[in-house]
Design an enzyme around this catalytic site. Structure first.
Site, PDB file in Angstrom:
ATOM      1  CE  LYS A  25      -4.842  -0.734 -28.268  1.00  0.00           C
ATOM      2  NZ  LYS A  25      -3.591  -0.890 -27.508  1.00  0.00           N
ATOM      3  CB  SER A  26      -0.343  -2.767 -32.416  1.00  0.00           C
ATOM      4  OG  SER A  26      -0.911  -3.464 -31.286  1.00  0.00           O
ATOM      5  NE  ARG A 126      -0.048  -1.258 -17.963  1.00  0.00           N
ATOM      6  CZ  ARG A 126      -0.372  -1.056 -19.059  1.00  0.00           C
ATOM      7  NH1 ARG A 126      -1.562  -0.311 -19.488  1.00  0.00           N
ATOM      8  NH2 ARG A 126       0.006  -1.859 -20.168  1.00  0.00           N
ATOM      9  CD  GLN A 175       2.972  -1.124 -25.024  1.00  0.00           C
ATOM     10  OE1 GLN A 175       3.034  -0.437 -24.050  1.00  0.00           O
ATOM     11  NE2 GLN A 175       1.815  -1.839 -25.485  1.00  0.00           N
ATOM     12  CG  ASP A 317      -2.186  -7.625 -26.612  1.00  0.00           C
ATOM     13  OD1 ASP A 317      -1.668  -7.586 -25.475  1.00  0.00           O
ATOM     14  OD2 ASP A 317      -1.959  -6.546 -27.322  1.00  0.00           O
ATOM     15  CE  LYS A 344       0.539  -7.073 -22.391  1.00  0.00           C
ATOM     16  NZ  LYS A 344       0.985  -6.422 -23.345  1.00  0.00           N
ATOM     17  NE  ARG A 348      -5.036  -7.602 -20.646  1.00  0.00           N
ATOM     18  CZ  ARG A 348      -4.627  -6.845 -21.677  1.00  0.00           C
ATOM     19  NH1 ARG A 348      -3.735  -7.452 -22.651  1.00  0.00           N
ATOM     20  NH2 ARG A 348      -5.287  -5.820 -22.323  1.00  0.00           N
ATOM     21  NE  ARG A 392      -5.496  -6.433 -26.342  1.00  0.00           N
ATOM     22  CZ  ARG A 392      -5.947  -6.038 -27.699  1.00  0.00           C
ATOM     23  NH1 ARG A 392      -6.992  -6.525 -27.955  1.00  0.00           N
ATOM     24  NH2 ARG A 392      -5.117  -5.271 -28.106  1.00  0.00           N
TER      25      ARG A 392
END
Length: 438
Positions: A25-26, A126, A175, A317, A344, A348, A392
């Site tokens: 995905k990244s 976020r 990102q 991750d 995230k 998390r 995740r």
């Protein structure tokens, strides 16, 4: 609305089989933006079937098709016709796709159309202010529709570059940095990006630059300054490797099994993905990685576990995966580099603390250091895992089925975000997977 839960179990602690993983995905999301910015020169091969990548590809494809039609209309018009076409205000909803939000913010910032970029309720919590401030300094016109510093945002078009140099803190989400680097070659003056302080998740920035280089975009990186001049993309293709983040869950399964022989196809020892470091991390748990036959063979070997400190700064991750494995084994390890986990898909850190408490394990936070306390650990007969809309969380806790007789996961389809075949692949490898609609 009905929700589909997953009940997971396994009758024994042995696993042997082959798993074919989806594309990263990244990598894929970076490649899709590069493809869109290249005006057809760059093509993407082995596109990920993750929900985030499918969504991003669809948004970019629709945007490109609209531009092609506009060019055809303008080319066929009279000398007295309009020189541009006004599509009015568009709304683009990216749901829970955080990477898409960051990358599309930069992408739409240099387009001509007026767009509102929005997402799920969690996406609206976020932060994106750091990226918006950087783009505004460059010359973008962006406003916040609801809460200052958070989506949804309105991108008004009409970009005129005001500056070539900008600074951004290195300890924020990588990102933001990647989003700026992806559009740099399309900026009339190019970009000189100054990174303040230590860079978090450096491998993700290195991945971005390596993919841009494959697409013909040159850069320099001297000390804390990354510079990319205005330049054209080359005609090429970008091949998307299988996802090392997805591979990490199979490493965790191997670590908790009594016996494990797993072959993950397509993975190589030389990867752009920072999460390939899972091979080194899991070597501490007795998992050897042999690269041959077009993939990697995982083999579980008896080995005393001695490593006490895990720095997850460059591979955040993987944090949930490694922490859950340590908790399951009763290994009271210490973790650093978890700063970005709180922004995230969910917080998390809090999510881990809440779910691990269900088996008596504490994740104790002291500043930027986290310590597992397994002194009151127990193995319940049944354990319900809240996923918090976080793919995740589901996949990191799934290996516990080798320890806990029965696991139930809230919202099983949440894994579609990055690994849609996850439950199917578990079933193929001998896990019992039951879908329950509630």
């Amino acid at each position: 609305m009905a929700m589909q839960n997953i009940i997971l179990s396994k009758s024994n602690k042995h696993i042997k089989g082959t798993v074919n993983l989806t594309g990263s995905k990244s990598e894929c999301n970076r490649a899709l933006i590069i493809e869109a910015l290249s005006n057809g020169k760059v093509k993407v091969d082995n596109v990920s079937d993750s929900a985030d990548s499918v969504l991003l590809a669809g948004i970019l494809r629709k945007n490109q098709e609209s531009r092609v039609k506009d060019q055809e209309v303008l080319a066929g018009g009279s000398d007295h016709g309009p020189s541009t076409i006004d599509h009015g205000l568009q709304t683009v909803d990216i749901g829970p796709a955080g990477t898409a939000m960051r990358f599309l913010t930069a992408y739409y910032a240099i387009q001509d159309d007026e767009v509102i970029l929005t997402g799920s309720q969690r996406m609206k919590e976020r932060p994106i202010g750091v990226l918006v401030d950087a783009l505004t300094e460059l010359g973008a016109h962006i406003g916040f529709e609801e809460q200052e510093g958070y989506p949804p945002i309105r991108l008004k078009g009409g970009f005129e570059q005001l500056s070539r140099q900008i600074s951004i803190k290195g300890n924020i989400s990588s990102q933001y940095i990647t989003a700026l680097l992806l559009i740099a070659a399309r900026l009339p003056l190019g970009l000189e990006l100054h990174i303040e302080g230590e860079l978090t998740s450096r491998p993700y920035v290195e991945m971005t630059l390596a993919m841009l280089q494959t697409a013909g975009i040159r850069h320099t990186w001297t000390d804390n300054v990354i510079a990319i001049a205005n330049q054209d993309f080359a005609t090429t293709s970008l091949y998307i490797e299988p996802d090392w983040s997805a591979a990490s869950y199979w490493y965790a399964i191997a670590a908790l099994a009594d016996e494990a022989e797993i072959f993950l196809t397509g993975l190589t020892a030389y990867s752009l993905q920072g999460d390939s470091v899972i091979t080194e991390i899991m070597a501490n748990f007795g998992i050897t990685s042999q690269f041959k036959d077009g993939g990697v063979h995982l083999l579980k070997e008896a080995k005393p576990l001695s490593r006490k400190v895990f720095d997850m700064k460059e591979c955040p991750d993987l944090a949930q995966t490694v922490i859950v494995v340590c908790a399951a084994l009763g290994h009271e390890a210490t973790f650093t580099g978890l700063e970005t986990l709180k922004i995230k898909e969910t917080d998390r850190v809090l999510a881990l603390q809440t779910e691990l408490a269900k088996m008596g394990v504490k994740l104790i936070e002291k500043g930027q250091v986290y310590k597992l306390d397994c002194s009151e650990k127990f193995i319940p007969e049944r354990m319900f895992i809240n996923t918090y809309h976080d793919h995740r969380m589901a996949m990191a806790f799934a290996p516990l089925a080798l320890i806990v007789p029965q696991l139930e996961f809230e919202n099983g389809p949440v894994v579609d975000k990055s690994y849609p075949a996850f439950w199917d692949d578990l079933e193929k490898q001998g896990f019992i997977v039951e879908e329950v609609t509630i």
